[in-house]
Design a protein around this motif. Structure first.
Motif, mmCIF file in Angstrom:
data_model
loop_
_atom_site.group_PDB
_atom_site.id
_atom_site.type_symbol
_atom_site.label_atom_id
_atom_site.label_comp_id
_atom_site.label_asym_id
_atom_site.label_seq_id
_atom_site.Cartn_x
_atom_site.Cartn_y
_atom_site.Cartn_z
ATOM 1 N N MET A 23 0.870 -1.412 0.141
ATOM 2 C CA MET A 23 -0.154 -0.058 0.038
ATOM 3 C C MET A 23 0.791 1.144 0.029
ATOM 4 S SD MET A 23 -1.451 -0.072 3.875
ATOM 5 C CE MET A 23 -0.294 -0.574 5.254
ATOM 6 N N LEU A 24 0.082 2.387 -0.312
ATOM 7 C CA LEU A 24 0.864 3.679 -0.246
ATOM 8 C C LEU A 24 0.382 4.265 0.894
ATOM 9 C CD1 LEU A 24 1.401 4.873 -3.868
ATOM 10 C CD2 LEU A 24 3.076 3.986 -2.385
ATOM 11 N N VAL A 25 1.339 4.605 1.957
ATOM 12 C CA VAL A 25 0.818 5.583 2.890
ATOM 13 C C VAL A 25 0.909 6.910 2.700
ATOM 14 C CG1 VAL A 25 0.840 6.023 5.366
ATOM 15 C CG2 VAL A 25 1.259 3.668 4.551
ATOM 16 N N ALA A 38 4.575 0.662 1.982
ATOM 17 C CA ALA A 38 4.472 -0.056 3.148
ATOM 18 C C ALA A 38 3.716 -1.590 2.828
ATOM 19 C CB ALA A 38 3.707 0.526 4.303
ATOM 20 N N SER A 39 4.457 -2.569 3.611
ATOM 21 C CA SER A 39 3.590 -3.807 3.358
ATOM 22 C C SER A 39 3.540 -4.347 4.949
ATOM 23 C CB SER A 39 4.725 -4.821 2.865
ATOM 24 O OG SER A 39 6.135 -4.936 3.506
ATOM 25 N N TRP A 40 3.708 -3.621 5.892
ATOM 26 C CA TRP A 40 3.263 -3.857 7.302
ATOM 27 C C TRP A 40 2.163 -3.095 7.592
ATOM 28 C CZ3 TRP A 40 8.239 -4.061 10.794
ATOM 29 C CH2 TRP A 40 9.232 -4.853 10.051
ATOM 30 N N THR A 73 -4.032 8.556 4.092
ATOM 31 C CA THR A 73 -4.674 7.639 3.504
ATOM 32 C C THR A 73 -3.872 6.350 3.138
ATOM 33 O OG1 THR A 73 -3.657 8.274 1.349
ATOM 34 C CG2 THR A 73 -5.965 9.462 2.314
ATOM 35 N N LEU A 74 -4.582 5.595 3.101
ATOM 36 C CA LEU A 74 -3.904 4.106 2.688
ATOM 37 C C LEU A 74 -4.426 3.716 1.244
ATOM 38 C CD1 LEU A 74 -4.303 1.946 5.802
ATOM 39 C CD2 LEU A 74 -2.408 3.737 5.379
ATOM 40 N N SER A 75 -3.576 3.613 0.311
ATOM 41 C CA SER A 75 -4.151 3.347 -1.281
ATOM 42 C C SER A 75 -3.596 2.088 -1.650
ATOM 43 C CB SER A 75 -3.486 4.588 -2.078
ATOM 44 O OG SER A 75 -3.968 5.808 -1.508
ATOM 45 N N PHE A 76 -4.408 1.303 -2.393
ATOM 46 C CA PHE A 76 -4.117 0.000 -2.638
ATOM 47 C C PHE A 76 -4.150 -0.204 -4.144
ATOM 48 C CE2 PHE A 76 -5.664 -0.253 1.785
ATOM 49 C CZ PHE A 76 -4.394 -1.290 2.227
ATOM 50 N N ARG A 120 -7.194 1.229 -6.506
ATOM 51 C CA ARG A 120 -8.260 0.564 -6.701
ATOM 52 C C ARG A 120 -9.152 0.516 -5.358
ATOM 53 N NH1 ARG A 120 -9.084 -4.430 -4.321
ATOM 54 N NH2 ARG A 120 -7.159 -5.583 -3.382
ATOM 55 N N LEU A 121 -8.390 0.851 -4.386
ATOM 56 C CA LEU A 121 -9.042 1.204 -3.069
ATOM 57 C C LEU A 121 -8.215 2.109 -2.339
ATOM 58 C CD1 LEU A 121 -11.258 -0.227 -0.797
ATOM 59 C CD2 LEU A 121 -9.295 -1.730 -0.316
ATOM 60 N N THR A 122 -8.874 3.069 -1.634
ATOM 61 C CA THR A 122 -8.268 3.986 -0.790
ATOM 62 C C THR A 122 -8.980 4.052 0.612
ATOM 63 O OG1 THR A 122 -7.415 5.517 -2.668
ATOM 64 C CG2 THR A 122 -7.456 6.558 -0.654
#
Length: 169
Positions: A23-25, A38-40, A73-76, A120-122
């Motif tokens: 994800m992008l933080v 980030a992957s944690w 935000t957390l973006s996937f 695709r998801l935030t």
């Protein structure tokens, strides 16, 4: 991106979503923000609300943006953005415009924070709690020696717990 009911997260495998897809933080405003890969992290239920937990090292450029702003935000993304996430995880926003280099397009989100049109998801989140990790709190010392000792530029993470206020997908 369309606003979704938080129930959409029930269709996601959060272990895969965070640990495998990454994800992008991001934090800041559309005019001044930073993002990091980030992957944690964790998604769950705490204090009778949906929450996200992210772990950020204080030396990361994004850390200051998270500290200075109420929201993050957390973006996937889909697999087609894997290279962009790799780039955002290997370059510092202090040194370059990594978002432009990654070919991502920032968008203003609810509460004035930032997401990406390619996501695709935030999740738009409001910070509720933060705590710095400390060596004496590790009950499994092998984690400290594996993840924090002898790692260049690797201070202990700060844990941020944030309420998931909006979901876009």
């Amino acid at each position: 991106m369309n606003k979704q009911d938080i129930g959409i997260l029930a269709n996601e495998d959060v272990f895969k979503l965070i640990g495998k897809e990454w994800m992008l933080v991001s934090a800041g405003t559309i005019d001044k923000f930073n993002t990091m890969t980030a992957s944690w992290g964790c998604l769950g239920w705490l204090w009778n609300r949906p929450v996200a937990v992210v772990f950020i090292r204080p030396e990361r450029y994004t850390y200051g943006f998270i500290e200075d702003n109420e929201k993050l935000t957390l973006s996937f993304f889909g697999e087609d953005c894997r290279k962009a996430l790799q780039l955002c995880g290997s370059l510092s926003g202090r040194d370059c415009d990594k978002v432009a280099e990654a070919g991502l397009h920032p968008v203003s989100m609810e509460g004035g924070t930032v997401g990406f049109s390619e996501a695709r998801l935030t999740l738009v989140c409001r910070k509720l709690f933060r705590s710095a990790m400390s060596p004496e709190n590790f009950t499994a010392p092998e984690l400290l020696s594996t993840w924090y000792n002898d790692r260049p530029g690797g201070g202990l993470h700060t844990i941020f717990i944030a309420e998931i206020e909006e979901v876009y997908g």
